[in-house]
Design a protein around this motif. Structure first.
Motif, PDB file in Angstrom:
ATOM      1  N   THR A 142      40.353  46.230  38.177  1.00 15.21           N
ATOM      2  CA  THR A 142      41.737  46.448  37.778  1.00 15.21           C
ATOM      3  C   THR A 142      41.754  47.442  36.633  1.00 15.21           C
ATOM      4  N   SER A 143      42.904  47.859  36.224  1.00 19.27           N
ATOM      5  CA  SER A 143      43.001  48.772  35.086  1.00 19.27           C
ATOM      6  C   SER A 143      44.156  48.327  34.212  1.00 19.27           C
ATOM      7  N   GLY A 144      44.096  48.746  32.977  1.00 23.98           N
ATOM      8  CA  GLY A 144      45.141  48.390  32.029  1.00 23.98           C
ATOM      9  C   GLY A 144      45.145  49.371  30.882  1.00 23.98           C
ATOM     10  N   CYS A 145      45.751  48.982  29.786  1.00 24.49           N
ATOM     11  CA  CYS A 145      45.858  49.882  28.640  1.00 24.49           C
ATOM     12  C   CYS A 145      44.492  50.214  28.041  1.00 24.49           C
ATOM     13  N   GLN A 146      43.488  49.378  28.302  1.00 29.30           N
ATOM     14  CA  GLN A 146      42.142  49.623  27.773  1.00 29.30           C
ATOM     15  C   GLN A 146      41.246  50.333  28.781  1.00 29.30           C
ATOM     16  N   GLY A 147      41.779  50.744  29.918  1.00 30.92           N
ATOM     17  CA  GLY A 147      41.012  51.468  30.914  1.00 30.92           C
ATOM     18  C   GLY A 147      40.637  50.602  32.101  1.00 30.92           C
ATOM     19  N   ALA A 148      39.726  51.117  32.916  1.00 26.91           N
ATOM     20  CA  ALA A 148      39.281  50.405  34.115  1.00 26.91           C
ATOM     21  C   ALA A 148      38.377  49.242  33.721  1.00 26.91           C
ATOM     22  N   TRP A 149      38.376  48.209  34.554  1.00 29.88           N
ATOM     23  CA  TRP A 149      37.628  47.004  34.268  1.00 29.88           C
ATOM     24  C   TRP A 149      37.267  46.320  35.582  1.00 29.88           C
ATOM     25  N   ASP A 153      47.780  43.152  34.422  1.00 30.45           N
ATOM     26  CA  ASP A 153      48.031  43.958  35.620  1.00 30.45           C
ATOM     27  C   ASP A 153      47.407  43.247  36.815  1.00 30.45           C
ATOM     28  N   PRO A 154      48.198  42.558  37.620  1.00 34.53           N
ATOM     29  CA  PRO A 154      47.647  41.778  38.732  1.00 34.53           C
ATOM     30  C   PRO A 154      47.237  42.611  39.950  1.00 34.53           C
ATOM     31  N   GLN A 155      47.459  43.930  39.923  1.00 31.67           N
ATOM     32  CA  GLN A 155      47.040  44.764  41.050  1.00 31.67           C
ATOM     33  C   GLN A 155      45.530  44.962  40.969  1.00 31.67           C
ATOM     34  N   VAL A 156      44.844  44.644  42.056  1.00 33.37           N
ATOM     35  CA  VAL A 156      43.390  44.709  42.061  1.00 33.37           C
ATOM     36  C   VAL A 156      42.869  45.492  43.258  1.00 33.37           C
ATOM     37  N   TRP A 181      30.432  48.072  53.320  1.00 32.47           N
ATOM     38  CA  TRP A 181      31.274  47.362  52.374  1.00 32.47           C
ATOM     39  C   TRP A 181      32.709  47.426  52.855  1.00 32.47           C
ATOM     40  N   LEU A 182      33.514  46.562  52.285  1.00 30.89           N
ATOM     41  CA  LEU A 182      34.937  46.498  52.599  1.00 30.89           C
ATOM     42  C   LEU A 182      35.685  46.583  51.281  1.00 30.89           C
ATOM     43  N   GLN A 183      36.694  47.426  51.224  1.00 28.73           N
ATOM     44  CA  GLN A 183      37.540  47.518  50.043  1.00 28.73           C
ATOM     45  C   GLN A 183      38.986  47.352  50.463  1.00 28.73           C
ATOM     46  N   TYR A 184      39.723  46.594  49.679  1.00 35.84           N
ATOM     47  CA  TYR A 184      41.164  46.568  49.905  1.00 35.84           C
ATOM     48  C   TYR A 184      41.903  46.202  48.635  1.00 35.84           C
ATOM     49  N   ARG A 185      43.147  46.589  48.595  1.00 37.98           N
ATOM     50  CA  ARG A 185      44.003  46.376  47.420  1.00 37.98           C
ATOM     51  C   ARG A 185      44.878  45.158  47.637  1.00 37.98           C
ATOM     52  N   GLY A 186      45.208  44.516  46.538  1.00 34.64           N
ATOM     53  CA  GLY A 186      46.063  43.353  46.628  1.00 34.64           C
ATOM     54  C   GLY A 186      46.612  42.967  45.266  1.00 34.64           C
ATOM     55  N   ILE A 187      47.307  41.860  45.250  1.00 40.08           N
ATOM     56  CA  ILE A 187      47.891  41.310  44.029  1.00 40.08           C
ATOM     57  C   ILE A 187      47.189  39.990  43.723  1.00 40.08           C
TER      58      ILE A 187
END
Length: 94
Positions: A25-32, A62-65, A79-85
């Motif tokens: 996820t990302s936020g005010c402190q950057g990617a994490w 930020d619940p978007q992951v 690998w599998l990648q997907y976006r979600g909440i």
């Protein structure tokens, strides 16, 4: 629609064969990101993130992951990648 159903079935089977993912996820402190164990119900993942982890703070901000699941089969490079909440379950134990 049969093709979409087949794809969903294949993705659910892939998720069932693995148990570890990386949640980013990302936020005010950057990617994490954090590594987490999971169980799947179809295409939905129940991830176990330790309460002491900074993950909870970042996911509340930020619940978007982006979830990445690596194949655990030896010699595999899939690998599998997907976006979600993300939704945090306050009653879940670590």
């Amino acid at each position: 629609m049969a093709l979409i159903d087949e794809l969903r079935t294949r993705i659910a089977a892939y998720l069932s064969q693995n148990q570890v993912c990386v949640i980013s996820t990302s936020g005010c402190q950057g990617a994490w990101s954090v590594t987490a164990q999971y169980q799947n119900r179809g295409l939905e993942l129940d991830c176990r993130v330790p309460r002491w982890s900074d993950a909870i703070y970042h996911l509340e901000q930020d619940p978007q992951v982006l979830v990445t699941v690596l194949d655990t089969q030896p010699g595999s490079a899939r690998w599998l990648q997907y976006r979600g909440i993300a939704r945090i379950d306050p009653s879940a134990a670590d």
